[in-house]
Design a protein around this motif. Structure first.
Motif, mmCIF file in Angstrom:
data_model
loop_
_atom_site.group_PDB
_atom_site.id
_atom_site.type_symbol
_atom_site.label_atom_id
_atom_site.label_comp_id
_atom_site.label_asym_id
_atom_site.label_seq_id
_atom_site.Cartn_x
_atom_site.Cartn_y
_atom_site.Cartn_z
ATOM 1 N N GLY A 176 0.798 -1.225 0.000
ATOM 2 C CA GLY A 176 0.000 0.000 0.000
ATOM 3 C C GLY A 176 0.825 1.267 0.000
ATOM 4 O O GLY A 176 1.989 1.284 0.429
ATOM 5 N N ILE A 177 0.206 2.335 -0.487
ATOM 6 C CA ILE A 177 0.766 3.686 -0.449
ATOM 7 C C ILE A 177 -0.259 4.570 0.245
ATOM 8 O O ILE A 177 -1.399 4.704 -0.215
ATOM 9 C CB ILE A 177 1.063 4.218 -1.859
ATOM 10 N N MET A 178 0.133 5.159 1.364
ATOM 11 C CA MET A 178 -0.786 5.946 2.184
ATOM 12 C C MET A 178 -0.442 7.429 2.076
ATOM 13 O O MET A 178 0.733 7.818 2.066
ATOM 14 C CB MET A 178 -0.706 5.507 3.641
ATOM 15 N N GLY A 179 -1.486 8.258 2.029
ATOM 16 C CA GLY A 179 -1.265 9.702 1.936
ATOM 17 C C GLY A 179 -0.608 10.100 0.637
ATOM 18 O O GLY A 179 0.260 10.976 0.605
ATOM 19 N N PHE A 180 -1.055 9.486 -0.447
ATOM 20 C CA PHE A 180 -0.456 9.716 -1.768
ATOM 21 C C PHE A 180 -1.052 10.974 -2.382
ATOM 22 O O PHE A 180 -2.270 11.142 -2.432
ATOM 23 C CB PHE A 180 -0.727 8.492 -2.641
ATOM 24 N N GLN A 181 -0.201 11.874 -2.861
ATOM 25 C CA GLN A 181 -0.703 13.119 -3.440
ATOM 26 C C GLN A 181 0.133 13.539 -4.637
ATOM 27 O O GLN A 181 1.289 13.129 -4.805
ATOM 28 C CB GLN A 181 -0.679 14.242 -2.401
ATOM 29 N N ARG A 182 -0.468 14.356 -5.452
ATOM 30 C CA ARG A 182 0.232 14.918 -6.612
ATOM 31 C C ARG A 182 0.617 16.351 -6.290
ATOM 32 O O ARG A 182 -0.228 17.160 -5.907
ATOM 33 C CB ARG A 182 -0.680 14.861 -7.839
ATOM 34 N N PHE A 227 -10.086 -0.776 2.055
ATOM 35 C CA PHE A 227 -8.957 -0.243 2.802
ATOM 36 C C PHE A 227 -8.284 0.926 2.072
ATOM 37 O O PHE A 227 -7.260 1.423 2.530
ATOM 38 C CB PHE A 227 -7.936 -1.349 3.086
ATOM 39 N N CYS A 228 -8.855 1.330 0.961
ATOM 40 C CA CYS A 228 -8.379 2.521 0.261
ATOM 41 C C CYS A 228 -9.114 3.745 0.814
ATOM 42 O O CYS A 228 -10.055 3.635 1.593
ATOM 43 C CB CYS A 228 -8.620 2.398 -1.241
ATOM 44 N N SER A 229 -8.689 4.911 0.399
ATOM 45 C CA SER A 229 -9.362 6.143 0.812
ATOM 46 C C SER A 229 -10.706 6.254 0.108
ATOM 47 O O SER A 229 -10.954 5.616 -0.917
ATOM 48 C CB SER A 229 -8.480 7.347 0.490
ATOM 49 N N ALA A 230 -11.586 7.080 0.676
ATOM 50 C CA ALA A 230 -12.899 7.311 0.081
ATOM 51 C C ALA A 230 -12.945 8.733 -0.494
ATOM 52 O O ALA A 230 -12.510 9.671 0.169
ATOM 53 C CB ALA A 230 -13.994 7.120 1.128
ATOM 54 N N PRO A 231 -13.475 8.908 -1.692
ATOM 55 C CA PRO A 231 -13.943 7.858 -2.589
ATOM 56 C C PRO A 231 -12.789 6.984 -3.087
ATOM 57 O O PRO A 231 -11.650 7.439 -3.155
ATOM 58 C CB PRO A 231 -14.579 8.637 -3.745
ATOM 59 N N ARG A 234 -2.572 18.669 -1.306
ATOM 60 C CA ARG A 234 -2.794 17.887 -0.089
ATOM 61 C C ARG A 234 -4.263 17.593 0.172
ATOM 62 O O ARG A 234 -4.596 16.649 0.877
ATOM 63 C CB ARG A 234 -2.197 18.617 1.118
ATOM 64 N N GLU A 235 -5.157 18.407 -0.364
ATOM 65 C CA GLU A 235 -6.578 18.183 -0.139
ATOM 66 C C GLU A 235 -7.101 16.992 -0.939
ATOM 67 O O GLU A 235 -8.241 16.565 -0.745
ATOM 68 C CB GLU A 235 -7.377 19.428 -0.506
ATOM 69 N N HIS A 236 -6.269 16.461 -1.833
ATOM 70 C CA HIS A 236 -6.712 15.364 -2.701
ATOM 71 C C HIS A 236 -5.723 14.203 -2.594
ATOM 72 O O HIS A 236 -5.108 13.796 -3.571
ATOM 73 C CB HIS A 236 -6.840 15.843 -4.148
ATOM 74 N N THR A 237 -5.569 13.689 -1.378
ATOM 75 C CA THR A 237 -4.669 12.565 -1.168
ATOM 76 C C THR A 237 -5.426 11.246 -1.292
ATOM 77 O O THR A 237 -6.655 11.195 -1.137
ATOM 78 C CB THR A 237 -4.009 12.626 0.221
ATOM 79 N N HIS A 238 -4.677 10.181 -1.575
ATOM 80 C CA HIS A 238 -5.261 8.859 -1.736
ATOM 81 C C HIS A 238 -4.510 7.852 -0.870
ATOM 82 O O HIS A 238 -3.310 7.984 -0.640
ATOM 83 C CB HIS A 238 -5.174 8.395 -3.196
ATOM 84 N N ASP A 239 -5.234 6.842 -0.409
ATOM 85 C CA ASP A 239 -4.643 5.636 0.165
ATOM 86 C C ASP A 239 -4.942 4.509 -0.811
ATOM 87 O O ASP A 239 -6.118 4.278 -1.151
ATOM 88 C CB ASP A 239 -5.240 5.304 1.532
ATOM 89 N N VAL A 240 -3.901 3.823 -1.244
ATOM 90 C CA VAL A 240 -4.057 2.767 -2.240
ATOM 91 C C VAL A 240 -3.509 1.469 -1.654
ATOM 92 O O VAL A 240 -2.338 1.403 -1.268
ATOM 93 C CB VAL A 240 -3.311 3.112 -3.544
#
Length: 360
Positions: free
Chosen positions: A141-147, A179-183, A208-214
């Motif tokens: 997994g990758i947590m707190g993933f952002q562009r 277990f991923c971020s929502a949505p 930072r407002e558009h981070t993902h957990d994958v």
């Protein structure tokens, strides 16, 4: 503070000077003492305060020789401190971590993406109906993933290497939406099954407002043998490769209680280079090592509940759910964990596993 006021020096320079004077060894002193420029300014201030001329001249001469040593040996102070750190354990860890943090910041800008945590859990369990083969479950997994830049991209792949792996081993890779971020992040999936890639759809969002957990699961059925297939291949390995600049990596190895029961794995970080996956049975392929100090945490059978970690929310629930899918009992595993601050992008973080010989 008294020294800083007396010689009109910067507080940090005065602190380094006082710390250096109390150093326990010459190497500690050389790494702590201020540079030749600030030292010379302090000596000049001391002369104005009435310190004897011969003492000041001797100090200036020593300062000049120190500057010459730095230039001739290393070329700059940062490299000089790195050289000296080989003999100062605490300093070596700090310098190495700072170097990896610098790489993290640079790669974040160059790749346009970053993450808080990269984690991987490798789990080995006996294959049902077989006395010799093992199944492997890999949760990655990758947590707190952002562009951080509009052109930032992420293509996620799994990579593991196993001694004695079956050529036709069944494999599957699946996104775990619960277990991923929502949505739930959406992906474009392509490539063959054993090298499937997941390219994240950003939908034009950034910051930072558009981070993902994958979180991704891979299953390898009947993938590994319990014992050495040939005497000279005494080690197996599993490895994960951080593909995103991350602040932290957590790598776990979980073994069912009767799998490699006497095994104490080792951990190493290697450059991928042109040779691809490093084979622990082939010494030339493991030459490109990064010397990173890590601590191996050990969890006995039934101690997996202690592996909860704040960087990965619901970590135990994640492992329990995947074990339930496989028909495994999580409480019957023992585990090993390594944490790496600022892991190096595209390096191999590898557990090396001693493989026992088959009993006569």
């Amino acid at each position: 503070m008294d020294v800083a006021r007396s010689v009109q020096a910067d507080k940090s320079v005065a602190h380094r000077l006082v710390t250096a004077l109390a150093a326990k060894s010459p190497c500690d002193l050389l790494m702590t003492v201020p540079g030749p420029g600030p030292l010379a300014e302090i000596v000049q201030a001391a002369r104005k305060l009435g310190v004897a001329k011969p003492v000041c001249e001797a100090a200036l001469d020593a300062t000049a020789r120190f500057g010459s040593l730095v230039q001739s040996l290393a070329g700059d102070r940062m490299t000089f401190d790195a050289m000296m750190s080989e003999w100062v354990d605490d300093a070596r860890v700090q310098i190495d971590t700072t170097a990896r943090q610098t790489i993290f910041r640079g790669m974040k800008q160059l790749k346009g993406v970053c993450a808080e945590t990269h984690f991987t859990a490798f789990m080995f369990h006996p294959t049902p109906g077989s006395d010799e083969r093992l199944d492997m479950l890999n949760v990655d997994g990758i947590m707190g993933f952002q562009r951080v830049r509009a052109r930032g991209e992420m293509c996620m792949v799994g990579h593991s290497g196993l001694a004695g792996s079956a050529a036709g081993a069944e494999s599957s890779r699946t996104i775990l939406p619960e277990f991923c971020s929502a949505p739930v992040p959406t992906f474009r999936i392509g490539g063959p099954l054993d090298k499937a890639t997941y390219r994240l759809d950003w939908n034009g969002k950034i910051g930072r407002e558009h981070t993902h957990d994958v979180v991704v699961r891979e299953i390898y059925r009947s993938a590994v043998t319990r014992h050495r297939r040939v005497p000279e291949r005494g080690f197996g390995s599993v490895a994960t490769e951080p593909i995103v600049p991350s602040r932290m990596a957590i790598v776990d190895l979980l073994l069912y209680k009767d799998v490699f029961p006497t095994c104490i794995p080792t951990f190493q970080v290697l450059a991928t280079g042109l040779r691809g996956f490093a084979d622990p049975n082939d010494p030339p392929s493991t030459h490109d090592k990064f010397y990173i100090d890590t601590e191996l945490q050990v969890f006995g059978v039934g101690g997996v509940h202690q592996m909860q970690t704040p960087e990965v929310p619901r970590y135990r629930q994640l492992l329990e759910s995947q074990c339930k899918l496989m028909g495994w009992d999580l409480t019957q595993f023992r585990a090993f964990r390594v944490r790496v601050e600022y892991p190096i992008v595209n390096s191999q973080m590898q557990f090396v596993i001693p493989i026992p010989e088959k009993p006569a």
